[in-house]
Design a protein around this motif. Structure first.
Motif, PDB file in Angstrom:
ATOM      1  N   UNK A 110       0.824  -1.212   0.000  1.00  9.93           N
ATOM      2  CA  UNK A 110       0.000   0.000   0.000  1.00  9.93           C
ATOM      3  C   UNK A 110       0.855   1.258   0.000  1.00  9.93           C
ATOM      4  N   UNK A 111       1.962   1.228   0.727  1.00  6.72           N
ATOM      5  CA  UNK A 111       2.888   2.366   0.709  1.00  6.72           C
ATOM      6  C   UNK A 111       3.455   2.593  -0.689  1.00  6.72           C
ATOM      7  N   UNK A 112       3.739   1.498  -1.382  1.00  9.61           N
ATOM      8  CA  UNK A 112       4.217   1.610  -2.759  1.00  9.61           C
ATOM      9  C   UNK A 112       3.193   2.292  -3.648  1.00  9.61           C
ATOM     10  N   UNK A 113       1.923   1.929  -3.480  1.00 17.80           N
ATOM     11  CA  UNK A 113       0.863   2.551  -4.267  1.00 17.80           C
ATOM     12  C   UNK A 113       0.703   4.026  -3.916  1.00 17.80           C
ATOM     13  N   UNK A 114       0.866   4.361  -2.645  1.00 16.88           N
ATOM     14  CA  UNK A 114       0.787   5.764  -2.226  1.00 16.88           C
ATOM     15  C   UNK A 114       1.916   6.567  -2.867  1.00 16.88           C
ATOM     16  N   UNK A 115       3.132   6.012  -2.870  1.00 12.22           N
ATOM     17  CA  UNK A 115       4.254   6.701  -3.516  1.00 12.22           C
ATOM     18  C   UNK A 115       4.010   6.887  -5.010  1.00 12.22           C
ATOM     19  N   UNK A 116       3.429   5.883  -5.662  1.00 15.09           N
ATOM     20  CA  UNK A 116       3.076   6.022  -7.081  1.00 15.09           C
ATOM     21  C   UNK A 116       2.109   7.187  -7.276  1.00 15.09           C
TER      22      UNK A 116
END
Length: 135
Positions: A110-116
């Motif tokens: 989810x953090x990866x998606x937020x960074x995207x």
């Protein structure tokens, strides 16, 4: 511009390798169910290779790399994409091998998606800045 083309090529290679990895590990494990590995190939090609080809065209037409925000976009977006596909790979591999993953894996993905998403917002801010400059 070479940096953008090289980044696109990097994701192209990762995307192609991930397709082979998905095919081979599922064949090796005699796995026929659903796994996140099945979308890894397309995530890398679309969010990686094609995205940076589009950014290359934006650079060619609008000079977006001259923006002070560009490095923030570039590094945040790449960190988000690598984190996302890394967790897709880990979770998908564990699924194929019959292992459970904990809630932390979903949280980190989810953090990866937020960074995207943050990277995309910065890219749009850059584009609005460049369009404003053209007036």
């Amino acid at each position: 511009m070479k940096k953008l083309l090289t980044t696109s090529l990097f994701y192209c290679i990762l995307g192609l390798i991930s397709g082979i990895y998905y095919r081979e590990i599922t064949k090796y494990a005699d796995f026929t169910g659903k796994t996140q590995l099945s979308v890894l190939h397309t995530h890398l090609l679309m969010l990686g290779m094609f995205m940076f080809l589009v950014v290359l065209l934006l650079e060619k037409n609008f000079g977006i790399m001259s923006s002070k925000k560009f490095n923030a976009f570039y590094y945040i977006y790449n960190a988000g994409l690598l984190l996302t596909v890394g967790l897709l790979t880990f979770h998908g591999t564990m699924t194929v091998l019959g292992q459970e993953t904990g809630a932390a894996v979903s949280g980190i993905a989810g953090l990866g998606h937020i960074l995207l998403a943050v990277g995309l917002v910065i890219l749009f801010l850059i584009m609005y800045e460049k369009l404003k400059e053209e007036k």
